[in-house]
Design an enzyme around this catalytic site. Sequence first.
Site, PDB file in Angstrom:
ATOM      1  N   GLU A 191       0.810  -1.221   0.000  1.00 15.24           N
ATOM      2  CA  GLU A 191       0.000   0.000   0.000  1.00 15.24           C
ATOM      3  C   GLU A 191       0.842   1.270   0.000  1.00 15.24           C
ATOM      4  O   GLU A 191       0.796   2.067   0.938  1.00 15.24           O
ATOM      5  CB  GLU A 191      -0.959  -0.010   1.194  1.00 15.24           C
ATOM      6  CG  GLU A 191      -2.028  -1.064   1.072  1.00 15.24           C
ATOM      7  CD  GLU A 191      -3.138  -0.948   2.105  1.00 15.24           C
ATOM      8  OE1 GLU A 191      -2.926  -0.311   3.151  1.00 15.24           O
ATOM      9  OE2 GLU A 191      -4.228  -1.504   1.851  1.00 15.24           O
ATOM     10  N   GLU A 245      -6.664  -7.849  -0.854  1.00 15.01           N
ATOM     11  CA  GLU A 245      -7.095  -7.919   0.550  1.00 15.01           C
ATOM     12  C   GLU A 245      -8.577  -7.576   0.634  1.00 15.01           C
ATOM     13  O   GLU A 245      -9.073  -6.709  -0.098  1.00 15.01           O
ATOM     14  CB  GLU A 245      -6.344  -6.894   1.418  1.00 15.01           C
ATOM     15  CG  GLU A 245      -4.876  -7.136   1.600  1.00 15.01           C
ATOM     16  CD  GLU A 245      -4.246  -6.052   2.487  1.00 15.01           C
ATOM     17  OE1 GLU A 245      -4.960  -5.402   3.284  1.00 15.01           O
ATOM     18  OE2 GLU A 245      -3.031  -5.837   2.366  1.00 15.01           O
TER      19      GLU A 245
HETATM   20  C1  GAL Z   1      -4.373  -2.950   4.822  1.00 10.84           C
HETATM   21  C2  GAL Z   1      -2.922  -3.375   4.964  1.00 10.84           C
HETATM   22  C3  GAL Z   1      -2.798  -4.677   5.704  1.00 10.84           C
HETATM   23  C4  GAL Z   1      -3.635  -4.654   6.939  1.00 10.84           C
HETATM   24  C5  GAL Z   1      -5.062  -4.349   6.560  1.00 10.84           C
HETATM   25  C6  GAL Z   1      -6.019  -4.355   7.714  1.00 10.84           C
HETATM   26  O1  GAL Z   1      -4.512  -1.614   4.538  1.00 10.84           O
HETATM   27  O2  GAL Z   1      -2.327  -3.509   3.688  1.00 10.84           O
HETATM   28  O3  GAL Z   1      -1.432  -4.892   6.022  1.00 10.84           O
HETATM   29  O4  GAL Z   1      -3.137  -3.691   7.818  1.00 10.84           O
HETATM   30  O5  GAL Z   1      -5.110  -3.086   5.984  1.00 10.84           O
HETATM   31  O6  GAL Z   1      -7.340  -4.074   7.282  1.00 10.84           O
END
Ligand code: GAL
Length: 671
Positions: A153, A308
């Site tokens: 990110e 994710e």
């Molecule tokens: C994302 C990040 C992950 C984790 C996740 C939690 O933004 O890439 O490492 O922190 O959020 O929702």
Amino acid sequence: MTFTPRFPAFLHGGDYNPDQWIDRPDILDRDVELMHEAHVNCVSIGIFSWAMLEPEEGVYRFEWLDSVIDRLWKGGIRVILATPSGARPAWMAQKYPEVLRVNDHYQRAHFGGRHNHCLTSPVYRRKVRELDTRLAQRYANHPAVILWHLSNEMSGSCWCPLCQEQWRGWLKEKYGTLDNLNAAWWTTFWSHRYTDWSQVEAPGGLGESSTNGMFIDWRRFSTWQCKTFMTAEKEAVQAVNPDLKVTANLMERFWDYDYFDLAEGMDVVSWDSYPMWHSGDDVARAAEFAMNHDMMRSFKDQPFLLMESTPSQVNWKPINKLKRPGMHLLSSLQALAHGSQSVLYFQWRKGRGAAEQFHGAVVDHDGRGDTRVFRDVTQVGKALETLQAPLYNAPKQPAQACIIYDWSNWWAIDYAQTGQAKNMQYFDTVNMHYRSLWQLGVNVDFRDERDCTDLSRYQLVICPMLFMLKESFAQKLRAYVEKGGTLLMTYFSGVVDESGLAWLGGAPHGLIDVLGVRATELDALFPEDQQALVMNDDRRYAIRELCEIPEMHGAETLGVYAEDFYGGMPCLTKHAFGKGQAYYLAAKAEQAGLDAIYAALADALALPRALTDTLPEGVIATERGGAIFLQNYSGKAQQVTLAGRYTDLLTGEAVSGTFDFAVNGVMVLAQ
Ligand code: GAL
Ligand code: ZN
């Protein structure tokens, strides 16, 4: 289409942090068993493993990662391997403070957090390259490893002396002379002229706060900086195995960098999707995330990966609500419908401590495989296996509608001081236009003003608030309409050039004769002010926030303003130009107004729709590979009537006529 030739399948799994469990081989063994039970086939590892991989400078420890990857491979689980540049070890911060980011108040961060490295630091770039090279040498040819996940990110800017020097170098390259820079930034204003390059600092914080053109350039520079950082990582790992593709995980509504530009530096776009479901209006939320997915698909004009998402809840929103039954499958398949080749989560197993201790995970602290969340995840895994054969190599039908979403324009709008001041709502306004087409089941691409943008493949091009209009893009729009295209442009378009300087000679620049309209004054409304768009057939739609007063140059009036001193004046117009036509919407009409406009346009242009049946409000149809993803975001059970006869690919059941569609229901219908 596959990005992962070693494993051409829908990917299901997600972020896995075995480095946090290295003293618990029993748990690591159990993980692989549970992954099978959950129909997980792929995990992303090493994202934050630098301190475990290089515990002391120059001392590398790969044995633990060898054993993790081998254990996964033996268990049939594939690996997306990350480069760990998103966070660095304490020893590095201590020994080389230059790797730490400086904020716009010129304070250097101390060790801690993540995503806070200097983007220029030669030491950091060298350290990253060294570790990336070693990782690649060791794993890029491992059969389990199917993709690189570069950093994490990526975001932000750094104000350190090294970055300031780079900024000046970038400006010299762009402008050649200070005269050019002063002209582009309109620096005579408030005596801000620069007479020596060394006077130019990065804007913001303690520094320059009134030179819009400079701010826009700072964002372009930050994008360029991030892109060079990312492509340096790409080169490092692909020097070893050029066939192993790289991705970097992007974010929703992300403003810092131009994603069209950044995406050029990676092979595959992936992104992290965290909608706040059940917080009011799931239909609006679904429209927003459908648009995010379509943007991700559009950046490289190819399928993408959902890198994710949460299996249940996050832990960083003010209120962290659980997904209600059905929503996990529904929202996961929404991604697929819009072109994703994966459903991946953050995270596989909940850690015992630190900030993400209570973030949703497939496996909770109790380690069980029979929880509600685990069952929801398993259901998605099975669904992806079922859809593999019919849909993996089946992309969406090419879109015939396109929305222009341009990052420089976004920045320029947000920096402009006019109208609704700092609340011009570019993203949300675009989303309203998108939503009308999404509800109709019309596939939409996003494009920006880059020279490579080809409009000729679209029947409809929509330019909501295209405030910053490049000369070349104005010409492109003009040629597009001339050759038979349909353009819809709104208020606050074609006002400034690519430096952010107002076009002289009227707006929308270069298109007045195409639209048959010239924009004059821009009015801003208070929330309690009443205004409406009244169509020629008397349908009436509320208008909020922004109204522009057009002067007619040959266009036909389709609707007028209802109130105030410009009551009766045109608000929606249409003009024939060449073989095409150009619509102008002069105000921010409510959703129902846009819905009416786009329903008429979709009909007139015969835009392909996933389904032509009338669906209940909040029931959405989205096409992919000839299948129709029927999705119920309405928050309640619905009765649906379909004229055609289908099979639900998920269940194998026949679907036709009138049937009950469960709350948060989803079907994948094939004929
Ligand atoms: C994302 C990040 C992950 C984790 C996740 C939690 O933004 O890439 O490492 O922190 O959020 O929702
Ligand atoms: Zn820096």
